[in-house]
Design an enzyme around this catalytic site. Structure first.
Site, PDB file in Angstrom:
ATOM      1  N   LYS A   1      13.283  10.381 -16.114  1.00 15.98           N
ATOM      2  CA  LYS A   1      12.863   9.524 -17.228  1.00 15.98           C
ATOM      3  C   LYS A   1      13.588   9.943 -18.494  1.00 15.98           C
ATOM      4  O   LYS A   1      13.536  11.102 -18.913  1.00 15.98           O
ATOM      5  CB  LYS A   1      11.354   9.647 -17.433  1.00 15.98           C
ATOM      6  CG  LYS A   1      10.804   8.785 -18.561  1.00 15.98           C
ATOM      7  CD  LYS A   1       9.307   8.742 -18.531  1.00 15.98           C
ATOM      8  CE  LYS A   1       8.638   9.771 -19.409  1.00 15.98           C
ATOM      9  NZ  LYS A   1       8.833   9.580 -20.843  1.00 15.98           N
TER      10      LYS A   1
ATOM     11  N   LEU B   1      11.522   3.372 -23.014  1.00 23.61           N
ATOM     12  CA  LEU B   1      11.791   2.973 -24.402  1.00 23.61           C
ATOM     13  C   LEU B   1      10.602   2.250 -25.016  1.00 23.61           C
ATOM     14  O   LEU B   1      10.636   1.848 -26.179  1.00 23.61           O
ATOM     15  CB  LEU B   1      13.059   2.108 -24.446  1.00 23.61           C
ATOM     16  CG  LEU B   1      14.306   2.840 -23.926  1.00 23.61           C
ATOM     17  CD1 LEU B   1      15.531   1.957 -24.004  1.00 23.61           C
ATOM     18  CD2 LEU B   1      14.542   4.142 -24.695  1.00 23.61           C
ATOM     19  N   LYS B   2       9.551   2.075 -24.235  1.00 28.40           N
ATOM     20  CA  LYS B   2       8.294   1.483 -24.723  1.00 28.40           C
ATOM     21  C   LYS B   2       8.585   0.334 -25.689  1.00 28.40           C
ATOM     22  O   LYS B   2       8.233   0.366 -26.871  1.00 28.40           O
ATOM     23  CB  LYS B   2       7.427   2.538 -25.392  1.00 28.40           C
ATOM     24  CG  LYS B   2       6.983   3.630 -24.428  1.00 28.40           C
ATOM     25  CD  LYS B   2       5.902   4.501 -25.027  1.00 28.40           C
ATOM     26  CE  LYS B   2       5.498   5.619 -24.091  1.00 28.40           C
ATOM     27  NZ  LYS B   2       6.509   6.666 -23.905  1.00 28.40           N
ATOM     28  N   LEU B   3       9.211  -0.703 -25.155  1.00 29.89           N
ATOM     29  CA  LEU B   3       9.610  -1.842 -25.989  1.00 29.89           C
ATOM     30  C   LEU B   3       8.389  -2.518 -26.610  1.00 29.89           C
ATOM     31  O   LEU B   3       7.385  -2.747 -25.929  1.00 29.89           O
ATOM     32  CB  LEU B   3      10.375  -2.866 -25.143  1.00 29.89           C
ATOM     33  CG  LEU B   3      11.573  -2.342 -24.362  1.00 29.89           C
ATOM     34  CD1 LEU B   3      12.189  -3.455 -23.524  1.00 29.89           C
ATOM     35  CD2 LEU B   3      12.621  -1.748 -25.302  1.00 29.89           C
TER      36      LEU B   3
ATOM     37  N   ASP C   1       8.237  -5.657 -29.311  1.00 34.53           N
ATOM     38  CA  ASP C   1       8.953  -6.492 -30.270  1.00 34.53           C
ATOM     39  C   ASP C   1       8.754  -7.965 -29.947  1.00 34.53           C
ATOM     40  O   ASP C   1       7.988  -8.321 -29.043  1.00 34.53           O
ATOM     41  CB  ASP C   1      10.443  -6.106 -30.276  1.00 34.53           C
ATOM     42  CG  ASP C   1      11.032  -6.154 -31.679  1.00 34.53           C
ATOM     43  OD1 ASP C   1      10.826  -7.194 -32.355  1.00 34.53           O
ATOM     44  OD2 ASP C   1      11.680  -5.185 -32.104  1.00 34.53           O
TER      45      ASP C   1
ATOM     46  N   THR D   1      -1.526   8.088 -23.602  1.00 35.56           N
ATOM     47  CA  THR D   1      -2.435   9.148 -23.143  1.00 35.56           C
ATOM     48  C   THR D   1      -2.730  10.185 -24.240  1.00 35.56           C
ATOM     49  O   THR D   1      -3.551  11.065 -24.058  1.00 35.56           O
ATOM     50  CB  THR D   1      -1.858   9.863 -21.893  1.00 35.56           C
ATOM     51  OG1 THR D   1      -0.459  10.041 -22.074  1.00 35.56           O
ATOM     52  CG2 THR D   1      -2.106   9.071 -20.646  1.00 35.56           C
TER      53      THR D   1
ATOM     54  N   GLN E   1      -1.605  15.987 -25.312  1.00 33.78           N
ATOM     55  CA  GLN E   1      -2.215  14.964 -24.456  1.00 33.78           C
ATOM     56  C   GLN E   1      -3.732  15.104 -24.512  1.00 33.78           C
ATOM     57  O   GLN E   1      -4.259  16.210 -24.534  1.00 33.78           O
ATOM     58  CB  GLN E   1      -1.736  15.136 -23.003  1.00 33.78           C
ATOM     59  CG  GLN E   1      -0.246  14.993 -22.817  1.00 33.78           C
ATOM     60  CD  GLN E   1       0.205  13.531 -22.811  1.00 33.78           C
ATOM     61  OE1 GLN E   1      -0.491  12.647 -23.299  1.00 33.78           O
ATOM     62  NE2 GLN E   1       1.384  13.279 -22.284  1.00 33.78           N
TER      63      GLN E   1
ATOM     64  N   GLY F   1       6.503  16.328 -17.686  1.00 38.04           N
ATOM     65  CA  GLY F   1       7.483  16.791 -18.666  1.00 38.04           C
ATOM     66  C   GLY F   1       7.368  18.285 -18.861  1.00 38.04           C
ATOM     67  O   GLY F   1       7.995  19.086 -18.167  1.00 38.04           O
TER      68      GLY F   1
HETATM   69  O1  C5P Z   1       5.170  16.810 -21.372  1.00 38.57           O
HETATM   70  P1  C5P Z   1       4.270  15.790 -20.743  1.00 38.57           P
HETATM   71  O2  C5P Z   1       4.142  15.979 -19.229  1.00 38.57           O
HETATM   72  O3  C5P Z   1       2.954  15.644 -21.446  1.00 38.57           O
HETATM   73  O4  C5P Z   1       5.094  14.424 -20.945  1.00 38.57           O
HETATM   74  C1  C5P Z   1       4.579  13.167 -20.633  1.00 38.57           C
HETATM   75  C2  C5P Z   1       5.657  12.152 -20.753  1.00 38.57           C
HETATM   76  O5  C5P Z   1       5.111  10.873 -20.451  1.00 38.57           O
HETATM   77  C3  C5P Z   1       6.282  12.030 -22.139  1.00 38.57           C
HETATM   78  O6  C5P Z   1       7.658  11.725 -21.947  1.00 38.57           O
HETATM   79  C4  C5P Z   1       5.585  10.854 -22.776  1.00 38.57           C
HETATM   80  O7  C5P Z   1       6.421  10.146 -23.660  1.00 38.57           O
HETATM   81  C5  C5P Z   1       5.285   9.977 -21.549  1.00 38.57           C
HETATM   82  N1  C5P Z   1       4.127   9.077 -21.687  1.00 38.57           N
HETATM   83  C6  C5P Z   1       2.856   9.535 -21.958  1.00 38.57           C
HETATM   84  N2  C5P Z   1       1.810   8.653 -22.102  1.00 38.57           N
HETATM   85  C7  C5P Z   1       2.017   7.342 -21.957  1.00 38.57           C
HETATM   86  C8  C5P Z   1       3.308   6.855 -21.672  1.00 38.57           C
HETATM   87  C9  C5P Z   1       4.336   7.768 -21.528  1.00 38.57           C
HETATM   88  O8  C5P Z   1       2.659  10.748 -22.057  1.00 38.57           O
HETATM   89  N3  C5P Z   1       1.012   6.500 -22.021  1.00 38.57           N
END
Ligand code: C5P
Length: 231
Positions: free
Chosen positions: A30, A58-60, A62, A112, A180, A200
């Site tokens: 990702k 990129l979580k569009l 718009d 989240t 989170q 991540g």
């Molecule tokens: O480091 P961690 O495991 O918390 O990363 C979570 C990843 O998931 C990040 O790249 C974050 O941008 C993405 N994400 C999220 N919650 C969402 C959508 C995407 O944490 N609702």
């Protein structure tokens, strides 16, 4: 077995190191703002050249024509997954669906990192569950295939809808939640029906990220290997 998606929220050199070291593993990479804004094609081309699936996060959010152009550019990069904020509205979502050809579009409901008090601050008198259910239903009715959702809401959503569930905000036993809020353990996300988990910091901050990836892949194959206590 659910897929493992590694969120490359790191610098370019570390990302390249990980991509090269994980060759032949069943992994989706990702790419989010950090790498995409600075390195765009350099990083997305590398992921595709090495044979991995590419998730453009990129979580569009718009207007419909701008979303359409963004999806066309994502197609050009060879993206396999692309996120769109459902609050962009029906017209934008339909435009994305009609343009996506082969890209799995993933609708984002509530990040989240947010909780119900955020909805109140936005002036919305609705429970978090209803907010997420309403947006999910809207997105799926427009033809969006997948939803990004917290492992906490996953059982509720899976009981109502048929969709590809992408679950970020997951941690292994004993790991910090960081920013989170709606976090679940990886095993719980799997048991609750995640089709893809996004990891991540558990991997990126590990002493040995490759070992951590291997541990998570073993858990995905066999969730009962995880520790019993909750986070
Ligand atoms: O480091 P961690 O495991 O918390 O990363 C979570 C990843 O998931 C990040 O790249 C974050 O941008 C993405 N994400 C999220 N919650 C969402 C959508 C995407 O944490 N609702």
């Amino acid at each position: 077995m659910p897929k493992l998606c590694i969120a490359l929220d790191t610098d370019y050199d570390k990302a390249v190191e990980l991509i090269n070291a994980l060759k032949d593993k069943p992994i989706v990479f990702k790419v989010g703002y950090k790498l995409f804004i600075s390195h765009h094609r350099k990083i997305t081309d590398l992921i595709k050249q090495k044979g991995f699936e590419l998730f453009l996060d990129l979580k569009l959010h718009d207007i419909p024509s701008t979303i359409r152009n963004a999806v066309l550019s994502a197609l050009d990069l060879g993206a396999d997954y692309l996120t769109v904020h459902i609050v962009s509205g029906k017209d934008a979502l339909r435009e994305a669906v009609n343009t996506a050809k082969g890209i799995k579009l993933l609708g984002v409901t509530l990040l989240t990192s947010l909780e119900e008090d955020q909805l109140k601050e936005w002036g919305l008198c609705i429970s978090k569950e209803d907010y997420i259910l309403n947006l999910s239903s809207l997105a799926l009715n427009c033809g969006i295939e997948g939803l990004v959702c917290s492992g906490k809401e996953l059982p509720l959503l899976k009981s109502k809808f048929n969709f590809f569930a992408v679950v970020p905000g997951v941690r292994l036993y004993g790991e910090p939640q960081d920013d989170q809020k709606r976090v679940v353990r990886i095993e719980e996300a799997i048991r609750n029906g995640a089709d893809m988990i996004v990891v991540g910091r558990s991997i990126l901050t590990a002493k040995d990220p490759i070992k951590k990836v291997e541990e998570i892949l073993r858990l995905l194959e066999n969730p009962s290997l995880g520790h019993p206590p909750k986070l």
